[in-house]
Structure formats: C-alpha cells, structure tokens
Design a protein around this motif. Structure first.
Motif, PDB file in Angstrom:
ATOM      1  N   SER A  27       0.733  -1.452   0.178  1.00 16.30           N
ATOM      2  CA  SER A  27      -0.005   0.529   0.216  1.00 16.30           C
ATOM      3  C   SER A  27       1.094   1.072  -0.243  1.00 16.30           C
ATOM      4  O   SER A  27       0.596   2.258  -0.223  1.00 16.30           O
ATOM      5  CB  SER A  27      -1.114   0.521   1.307  1.00 16.30           C
ATOM      6  N   LEU A  28       2.307   1.231   0.347  1.00 17.08           N
ATOM      7  CA  LEU A  28       2.829   1.955   0.562  1.00 17.08           C
ATOM      8  C   LEU A  28       3.538   2.570  -0.739  1.00 17.08           C
ATOM      9  O   LEU A  28       4.223   3.901  -1.276  1.00 17.08           O
ATOM     10  CB  LEU A  28       3.904   2.181   1.591  1.00 17.08           C
ATOM     11  N   LYS A  29       3.773   1.882  -1.269  1.00 26.42           N
ATOM     12  CA  LYS A  29       3.947   1.388  -2.768  1.00 26.42           C
ATOM     13  C   LYS A  29       3.322   1.902  -3.818  1.00 26.42           C
ATOM     14  O   LYS A  29       3.006   2.892  -4.908  1.00 26.42           O
ATOM     15  CB  LYS A  29       5.026   0.223  -3.321  1.00 26.42           C
ATOM     16  N   THR A  30       1.984   1.358  -3.459  1.00 27.68           N
ATOM     17  CA  THR A  30       0.991   2.069  -4.833  1.00 27.68           C
ATOM     18  C   THR A  30      -0.462   3.174  -4.022  1.00 27.68           C
ATOM     19  O   THR A  30      -0.604   4.114  -5.025  1.00 27.68           O
ATOM     20  CB  THR A  30       0.021   0.792  -4.855  1.00 27.68           C
ATOM     21  N   GLY A  31      -0.351   3.897  -3.021  1.00 28.33           N
ATOM     22  CA  GLY A  31      -1.263   4.435  -2.594  1.00 28.33           C
ATOM     23  C   GLY A  31      -2.367   4.322  -2.613  1.00 28.33           C
ATOM     24  O   GLY A  31      -2.785   4.726  -1.968  1.00 28.33           O
ATOM     25  N   ARG A  32      -2.634   2.752  -1.992  1.00 23.46           N
ATOM     26  CA  ARG A  32      -3.683   2.032  -2.366  1.00 23.46           C
ATOM     27  C   ARG A  32      -3.811   1.223  -0.837  1.00 23.46           C
ATOM     28  O   ARG A  32      -2.583   0.861  -0.596  1.00 23.46           O
ATOM     29  CB  ARG A  32      -3.684   1.206  -3.490  1.00 23.46           C
ATOM     30  N   SER A  33      -5.408   1.191  -0.024  1.00 24.63           N
ATOM     31  CA  SER A  33      -5.423   0.509   0.819  1.00 24.63           C
ATOM     32  C   SER A  33      -5.040  -1.394   1.028  1.00 24.63           C
ATOM     33  O   SER A  33      -5.604  -2.066   2.016  1.00 24.63           O
ATOM     34  CB  SER A  33      -6.459   1.255   1.902  1.00 24.63           C
ATOM     35  N   ASN A  34      -5.323  -1.674   0.152  1.00 27.03           N
ATOM     36  CA  ASN A  34      -5.900  -3.050  -0.755  1.00 27.03           C
ATOM     37  C   ASN A  34      -6.971  -3.104   0.209  1.00 27.03           C
ATOM     38  O   ASN A  34      -6.946  -4.321   0.325  1.00 27.03           O
ATOM     39  CB  ASN A  34      -4.631  -3.720   0.204  1.00 27.03           C
ATOM     40  N   THR A  35      -7.942  -2.055   0.118  1.00 28.10           N
ATOM     41  CA  THR A  35      -9.448  -2.595   0.429  1.00 28.10           C
ATOM     42  C   THR A  35     -10.892  -2.204  -0.030  1.00 28.10           C
ATOM     43  O   THR A  35     -10.416  -1.179  -0.197  1.00 28.10           O
ATOM     44  CB  THR A  35      -9.253  -1.605   2.202  1.00 28.10           C
ATOM     45  N   ILE A  36     -11.510  -2.990   0.176  1.00 26.52           N
ATOM     46  CA  ILE A  36     -12.649  -2.596  -0.766  1.00 26.52           C
ATOM     47  C   ILE A  36     -13.664  -2.689  -0.228  1.00 26.52           C
ATOM     48  O   ILE A  36     -14.217  -3.515   1.453  1.00 26.52           O
ATOM     49  CB  ILE A  36     -12.604  -3.821  -2.421  1.00 26.52           C
ATOM     50  N   ALA A  37     -14.977  -2.595  -0.219  1.00 31.96           N
ATOM     51  CA  ALA A  37     -15.964  -2.787   0.234  1.00 31.96           C
ATOM     52  C   ALA A  37     -17.709  -2.788  -0.475  1.00 31.96           C
ATOM     53  O   ALA A  37     -17.079  -2.862  -1.682  1.00 31.96           O
ATOM     54  CB  ALA A  37     -16.710  -1.363   0.561  1.00 31.96           C
ATOM     55  N   VAL A  38     -18.458  -3.549  -0.052  1.00 29.38           N
ATOM     56  CA  VAL A  38     -19.723  -4.102  -0.526  1.00 29.38           C
ATOM     57  C   VAL A  38     -20.276  -3.609  -0.219  1.00 29.38           C
ATOM     58  O   VAL A  38     -20.333  -3.484   1.625  1.00 29.38           O
ATOM     59  CB  VAL A  38     -19.892  -6.050   0.026  1.00 29.38           C
ATOM     60  N   ILE A  39     -21.854  -3.240  -0.656  1.00 32.02           N
ATOM     61  CA  ILE A  39     -22.670  -2.042   0.052  1.00 32.02           C
ATOM     62  C   ILE A  39     -24.415  -2.937  -0.081  1.00 32.02           C
ATOM     63  O   ILE A  39     -24.460  -2.553  -1.519  1.00 32.02           O
ATOM     64  CB  ILE A  39     -23.036  -0.165   0.240  1.00 32.02           C
ATOM     65  N   ILE A  40     -24.755  -3.452   0.938  1.00 30.83           N
ATOM     66  CA  ILE A  40     -25.396  -4.204   0.385  1.00 30.83           C
ATOM     67  C   ILE A  40     -27.217  -4.158   1.185  1.00 30.83           C
ATOM     68  O   ILE A  40     -26.978  -3.155   2.258  1.00 30.83           O
ATOM     69  CB  ILE A  40     -25.436  -5.836   0.432  1.00 30.83           C
ATOM     70  N   PRO A  41     -28.725  -3.753   0.720  1.00 36.23           N
ATOM     71  CA  PRO A  41     -28.889  -3.460   1.482  1.00 36.23           C
ATOM     72  C   PRO A  41     -29.399  -4.603   2.545  1.00 36.23           C
ATOM     73  O   PRO A  41     -29.824  -4.249   3.731  1.00 36.23           O
ATOM     74  CB  PRO A  41     -30.822  -3.734   0.005  1.00 36.23           C
TER      75      PRO A  41
END
Length: 341
Positions: free
Chosen positions: A55-69
């Motif tokens: 993440s330090l190298k890419t600037g990403r957190s390597n975390t994604i999310a799902v929102i469902i009802p």
C-alpha cells in the motif's frame, strides 16, 4: 501456517526477489512457466504479500467494500460470499455495510468508507438511491454496480437476465393451468421493471389479457413488521376478488417467501388455490411446506465477478480509458410443490 517472506520464497526458488515479485503480479516480463513455478511454491508455503508495504508503494489501502440492502437476505448474503472469496484470492481486505433500503444511510455509509481510504465499492443501490451522489462518489472512488444495475452510471455492472427469469416463471404458472396471475414487486427497486416486462411478455405470448390491477407494488422502505401486515391485507383482498385458482409471482426473496407464509396463515391451499413461484435464493426452499418453486440467481458469481471488475478498475492506470461493460448472467428455474400439483 507458514510466515515465509518474499526473500525466503525467492531463495527457495533460486531466483531474484524482483523476479518473484513480478511473477506474482503477472508481469509480461516473466514467462508463464516461471509464473506457475512461483505460484505453486507460494501456495505450498502459504505466502501472503505484505499489504502494508504494497500500500505504501501503490498508494492504495488494498481494502474494498460491499454495500448491500440487507445482510440477512439470502440472495444478498450470497453476493457477499462471492465477493469475499474473490477479494481473498487477490489479497484484498473486504468490509461490508448494509443500507437497509435507506438512501440516507447508503449515503452515510459511502462517506464513511471514503474517509477510511477504501479503494473502491461494490454496491447494490437501495430503493430511492441518490444517483446524483453515486455519480459524484464514483468520480473520486470507483463504484461497481451489482444486482440492481439499471442506473445511468458509467461503470462495470453485473446482474442477471431479469426479464427472462420472470418470463420463465410466468410461463411455468401458465403451463400449470393458471391464466390469472398476480405479480408482487418492490416499489422503486431497479430490477422490478425488467421483471414486470418479462411477466407481461409471457402473458402476451400466451394470448392472455394483461390486468393492471394484478401488478402489485410493495413499499420496500417500510419496516419488516409493516411490510408483512400490509402484504397480508393485499393478499387477503386479492383472494376475495379472484374466485378461481390463481398464480402468484414474487419478484424478490422477501416477497416470495413472505407470501408463502402469509397464504398459510390465511388458510389458503397452495398450490390448489394459489400456485406460487418467485425469485428466491433461500437454501430452505426445499424444506418449506409446501416446498417453494424458485427462480435462482447466481448470487455468488455476481459478487465474485463484481470484485474482479472492481479490482480491475482500482488497479487501472487511467480509469477514464477503461472500457466498461455489463455482465448479464442467466437464472435457473426450479419447480417444486408450491406451483405443481
């Protein structure tokens, strides 16, 4: 479980750390044979990349999310299972939230996730979702739509052939001798229009006149208690209006399963008086009394493909040049005793 490092993995393979890293990231510079050898060794020693370093190298957190009802909904929970599997295989962390069919809660959830530096979000928009806000959010943090995909948002979308699923269900009821068919659908839910269209096409194909009063819109914004109460009143009234046997098509898990329970409480004989079929991914369909005829959606695949597409979007060097597409998966009809004599 092994805690082998990238350096140790490279030593065991007898190649450089750089080569191992490139192989694991599917670089074109590395041969397919070397990639496979590296992957096999990584699997054998259960190697997992250092997410913090990456993440330090890419600037990403390597975390994604799902929102469902609703997490408790069988179909939506199966979407979550597919998403979890795909995220794990790609070394991404997954967080999930539920909107409870509330546009304000959905907006708050998206804001919270953005503040937590989430890389991207898979979302099944709620009833009355704020499209303007979704578009604004998508400009800063990528969104992928799953299930309810009939929104004017330029992104990847993964859904099912809702029209064909409803057509097949309606045709099944007609084949069972039912020409008077009531359809229950969620008000302001993106999939409803396609499913109503499929229902209407089946009637037309069989020269059965369409009755506007047979299409019943149910408010999904109300509480579960109110929904059951109002649905009970709706079904009781409909049964008084219809003298002969009828068919009933539910266009969501909640409506299909709830309708079967309500008919039982009303003392209605299923399928003799009312033949029931609908969209429902519940694993207990076979165990219900009577067993429930269902249109099954490939929910796991929807979630899995959603994560695949989201990560493709997250890791793209220029999102504006990504060619977005829509993936439509087929449904499966499973007739059981609720619609067959």
């Amino acid at each position: 479980m092994s805690n082998i490092t990238l350096k140790e993995l490279a030593k065991k393979l007898g190649i450089s750390i750089s080569t191992v890293s490139k192989a694991l990231n599917d670089s074109f510079e590395i041969s397919d044979e070397t990639k496979q050898r590296v992957r096999d060794m990584a699997d054998e020693y259960d190697y997992r990349p250092n997410i913090l370093a990456k993440s330090l190298k890419t600037g990403r957190s390597n975390t994604i999310a799902v929102i469902i009802p609703y997490l408790a909904n069988p179909f939506q929970s199966q979407i979550l299972e597919g998403a979890q599997q795909a995220a794990y295989e790609r070394n991404y962390k997954l967080v999930f939230m539920q909107s409870r069919e509330n546009a304000d809660l959905e907006r708050d959830s998206l804001r919270t996730l953005h503040q937590q530096n989430i890389d991207g979000v898979i979302i099944t928009p709620s009833a009355n979702s704020d499209l303007k806000y979704l578009k604004q959010f998508h400009q800063n943090c990528p969104l992928v739509l799953v299930d309810r995909i009939d929104f004017e948002l330029d992104t990847f979308k993964i859904g099912v052939n809702n029209e064909k699923g409803a057509f097949d269900a309606t045709q099944h009821l007609i084949d069972m001798g039912r020409k008077d068919i009531v359809v229950l659908c969620g008000m302001n839910i993106g999939v409803s229009q396609k499913r109503i269209a499929g229902y209407k096409k089946a009637l037309l194909a069989n020269y059965i006149p369409e009755k506007v009063e047979n299409i019943i819109q149910v408010d999904y914004g109300q509480s579960r208690e109110d929904l059951i109460k109002n649905l009970t009143n709706i079904l009781a009234t409909k049964l008084k209006e219809h003298k002969g046997p009828i068919g009933l098509l539910g266009t969501t898990d909640t409506l299909t399963v709830s309708a079967l329970g309500i008919l039982s409480k009303l003392g209605v004989s299923v399928p003799e008086q009312v033949a029931v079929i609908g969209f429902a991914n519940t694993e207990v369909a076979e165990s219900l009394n009577p067993s429930l005829s269902t249109i099954i959606q490939p929910a796991f695949d929807i979630g899995y493909k959603g994560v695949e597409k989201l990560i493709e979007l997250v890791e793209s060097k220029n999102r504006s040049q990504v060619d977005f597409d829509t993936t439509i998966l087929d449904t499966t009809i499973i007739p059981r005793r609720s619609s067959t004599a």
